[in-house]
Design a protein around this motif. Structure first.
Motif, PDB file in Angstrom:
ATOM      1  N   GLU A 111      14.474  -0.999  -7.666  1.00  0.00           N
ATOM      2  CA  GLU A 111      15.259  -1.661  -6.619  1.00  0.00           C
ATOM      3  C   GLU A 111      14.350  -2.249  -5.541  1.00  0.00           C
ATOM      4  OE1 GLU A 111      18.164   1.050  -5.109  1.00  0.00           O
ATOM      5  OE2 GLU A 111      19.290   1.122  -6.993  1.00  0.00           O
ATOM      6  N   LEU A 112      13.297  -1.514  -5.189  1.00  0.00           N
ATOM      7  CA  LEU A 112      12.329  -2.020  -4.227  1.00  0.00           C
ATOM      8  C   LEU A 112      11.656  -3.282  -4.765  1.00  0.00           C
ATOM      9  CD1 LEU A 112      10.463  -1.747  -1.699  1.00  0.00           C
ATOM     10  CD2 LEU A 112       8.991  -0.289  -3.115  1.00  0.00           C
TER      11      LEU A 112
ATOM     12  N   HIS B  23       0.861  -1.188   0.000  1.00  0.00           N
ATOM     13  CA  HIS B  23       0.000   0.000   0.000  1.00  0.00           C
ATOM     14  C   HIS B  23       0.895   1.235   0.000  1.00  0.00           C
ATOM     15  CE1 HIS B  23      -2.530   2.983   2.485  1.00  0.00           C
ATOM     16  NE2 HIS B  23      -2.951   3.036   1.233  1.00  0.00           N
ATOM     17  N   ILE B  24       0.876   2.008  -1.105  1.00  0.00           N
ATOM     18  CA  ILE B  24       1.843   3.099  -1.291  1.00  0.00           C
ATOM     19  C   ILE B  24       1.247   4.490  -1.077  1.00  0.00           C
ATOM     20  CG2 ILE B  24       3.154   1.673  -2.905  1.00  0.00           C
ATOM     21  CD1 ILE B  24       2.016   3.474  -5.172  1.00  0.00           C
ATOM     22  N   GLY B  25      -0.004   4.594  -0.674  1.00  0.00           N
ATOM     23  CA  GLY B  25      -0.590   5.928  -0.481  1.00  0.00           C
ATOM     24  C   GLY B  25      -1.782   6.118  -1.408  1.00  0.00           C
TER      25      GLY B  25
ATOM     26  N   PRO C  96      10.397   2.560   2.677  1.00  0.00           N
ATOM     27  CA  PRO C  96      10.621   3.565   1.630  1.00  0.00           C
ATOM     28  C   PRO C  96      11.836   4.444   1.902  1.00  0.00           C
ATOM     29  CG  PRO C  96       8.657   4.098   2.916  1.00  0.00           C
ATOM     30  CD  PRO C  96       9.050   2.694   3.268  1.00  0.00           C
ATOM     31  N   ALA C  97      12.126   4.714   3.176  1.00  0.00           N
ATOM     32  CA  ALA C  97      13.309   5.517   3.500  1.00  0.00           C
ATOM     33  C   ALA C  97      14.579   4.803   3.075  1.00  0.00           C
ATOM     34  CB  ALA C  97      13.350   5.814   4.995  1.00  0.00           C
TER      35      ALA C  97
ATOM     36  N   HIS D 180       4.666   7.101   2.223  1.00  0.00           N
ATOM     37  CA  HIS D 180       5.947   7.674   1.808  1.00  0.00           C
ATOM     38  C   HIS D 180       6.557   6.934   0.618  1.00  0.00           C
ATOM     39  CE1 HIS D 180       5.396   9.412   5.818  1.00  0.00           C
ATOM     40  NE2 HIS D 180       6.001  10.439   5.282  1.00  0.00           N
ATOM     41  N   PHE D 181       5.975   5.792   0.238  1.00  0.00           N
ATOM     42  CA  PHE D 181       6.349   5.211  -1.052  1.00  0.00           C
ATOM     43  C   PHE D 181       5.971   6.186  -2.158  1.00  0.00           C
ATOM     44  CE2 PHE D 181       5.960   1.119   1.302  1.00  0.00           C
ATOM     45  CZ  PHE D 181       7.227   0.632   1.034  1.00  0.00           C
TER      46      PHE D 181
END
Length: 401
Positions: free
Chosen positions: A114-115, A6-8, A48-49, A101-102
């Motif tokens: 990369e993720l 879930h990215i926002g 995400p950081a 924050h993704f």
């Protein structure tokens, strides 16, 4: 094991959703659905950081500002997360990762790739879930959040900077393209943030319907119902003043200024400042600026035209008296905030509100209004010689009258 990512986007009820999920953590585990213990609760922001190349407030809070320092901070992190996934597989079939924050921090295609490469090593299937909200509403809500941090801009100034499709944050076409082209269109579940579209009008139920059978809803606790609420109009004016007078960040070492957070907490405790909805007369202008990119976004991912464009908008620009009201309230709050406590402000807010309403209706300030403002200024700066003099003079004049 499958993964729901879930990215926002930001300002689409993510804090509420995350708090609610973690409040039901044990219920979900019984259904073989796992929430991370090491990515951050309830916002899994550490992941995400790790993949982001930005040095944002997370980096400041954790003391790194160079790639070398970041490498030290995250040393062993991905290996530890891989171990958590491995252990989760023993009793779970689905792993939920959630962080807005993704959307806002992993913005480069190579970061997202990369993720994806990392997650693909550990999950058999990945579904990316993202809710999109009208940019105007998103930016007004984001402005409120920015004031809770370090921002000192007015809302109009903030919209001048952020309400542009050239910036990635609110260009949903670019956001959707980045994630769908890396993870695959079929792996992306894009939805509109709109209560009328949610299952039973509830974001939480809508989200859980994506990850499990709807029968699970009956066993979940819905007592967590609101989070990260927006500031009122008067609270926003006060927060902006606080950020000007007590900067959010201290310089050495870099940390959050306790005076800033203390005064904001005191402002939030004042019921009298919970007045007015934070907003702008510029909705139509902002929506128009995103019209072209939104039309392409909706055609490409929803098969229809721009669904964010409001109908029959008739909003008038702020008139002179409203602008004067804001300046007046801003200045008076500045005096009170500068004082050692908020007792003068607590007693004066109703008077300020009534003055603002009269001015907005076209009434000129009276001599009594002038004395009231001078008394408030004196309460905030009790040793001011000019203030003392004027309060004494005007009090005498009014008593004679």
């Amino acid at each position: 094991m499958k993964c729901i990512l879930h990215i926002g986007t930001e300002k689409t009820g993510t804090t509420l959703l995350q708090d609610w999920l973690y409040s039901n953590q044990e219920v979900l585990r019984k259904e073989r659905i796992y929430l991370s213990e090491m990515l951050g609760k309830s916002n899994n922001r550490k992941l995400p950081a790790c993949f982001s190349t930005q040095f944002d407030d997370f980096a400041k809070q954790h003391g790194y500002s160079t790639y070398e320092q970041k490498a030290v901070f995250f040393e062993g992190f991905l290996d530890a997360f891989a171990d958590e996934i491995k252990n989760a597989k023993l009793n779970s079939d689905l792993f939920i990762i959630t962080s807005e924050h993704f959307h806002s921090r992993t913005t480069l295609r190579e970061e997202i790739q990369e993720l994806k490469d990392f997650l693909s090593l550990h999950f058999s299937e990945i579904k990316v879930v993202c809710y999109f909200r009208n940019q105007f509403d998103t930016l007004v809500s984001l402005y409120s959040t920015a004031l809770k941090g370090e921002d000192t801009l007015t809302l109009d100034e903030y919209l001048n900077v952020r309400a542009t499709p050239e910036l990635y944050y609110a260009n949903y076409l670019q956001v959707a393209d980045n994630w769908s082209e890396v993870f695959g269109r079929d792996a992306c579940e894009f939805r509109i943030y709109d209560r009328a579209r949610f299952l039973d009008g509830d974001l939480r139920k809508d989200f859980i319907s994506l990850v499990a059978d709807n029968s699970l809803i009956a066993s979940m606790d819905f007592s967590v119902s609101s989070a990260n609420e927006s500031l009122s109009y008067l609270q926003a004016v006060a927060f902006r003043r606080i950020n000007e007078m007590y900067p959010f960040w201290t310089d050495t070492p870099v940390k959050i200024n306790k005076d800033n957070t203390r005064k904001k907490a005191e402002i939030l405790a004042l019921d009298s400042l919970k007045q007015g909805k934070l907003g702008s007369h510029r909705r139509a202008e902002v929506e128009q600026s995103f019209r072209s990119s939104n039309e392409e976004f909706f055609e490409k991912y929803f098969g229809s035209g721009n669904q964010f464009l409001s109908v029959d908008i008739d909003e008038k620009p702020a008139d002179g008296s409203a602008v004067d009201c804001e300046k007046l309230i801003d200045e008076m709050l500045g005096y009170a905030i500068q004082g050692s406590d908020f007792k003068p402000l607590t007693a004066a807010v109703d008077g300020l509100r009534d003055m603002a309403l009269r001015m907005h209706q076209g009434a000129a300030p009276s001599k009594q209004d002038a004395l009231f403002l001078m008394q408030l200024a004196l309460a905030g700066r009790p040793n001011g010689p000019l203030l003392k003099k004027k309060v004494a003079e005007w009090s005498k004049t009014l008593s004679v009258d």
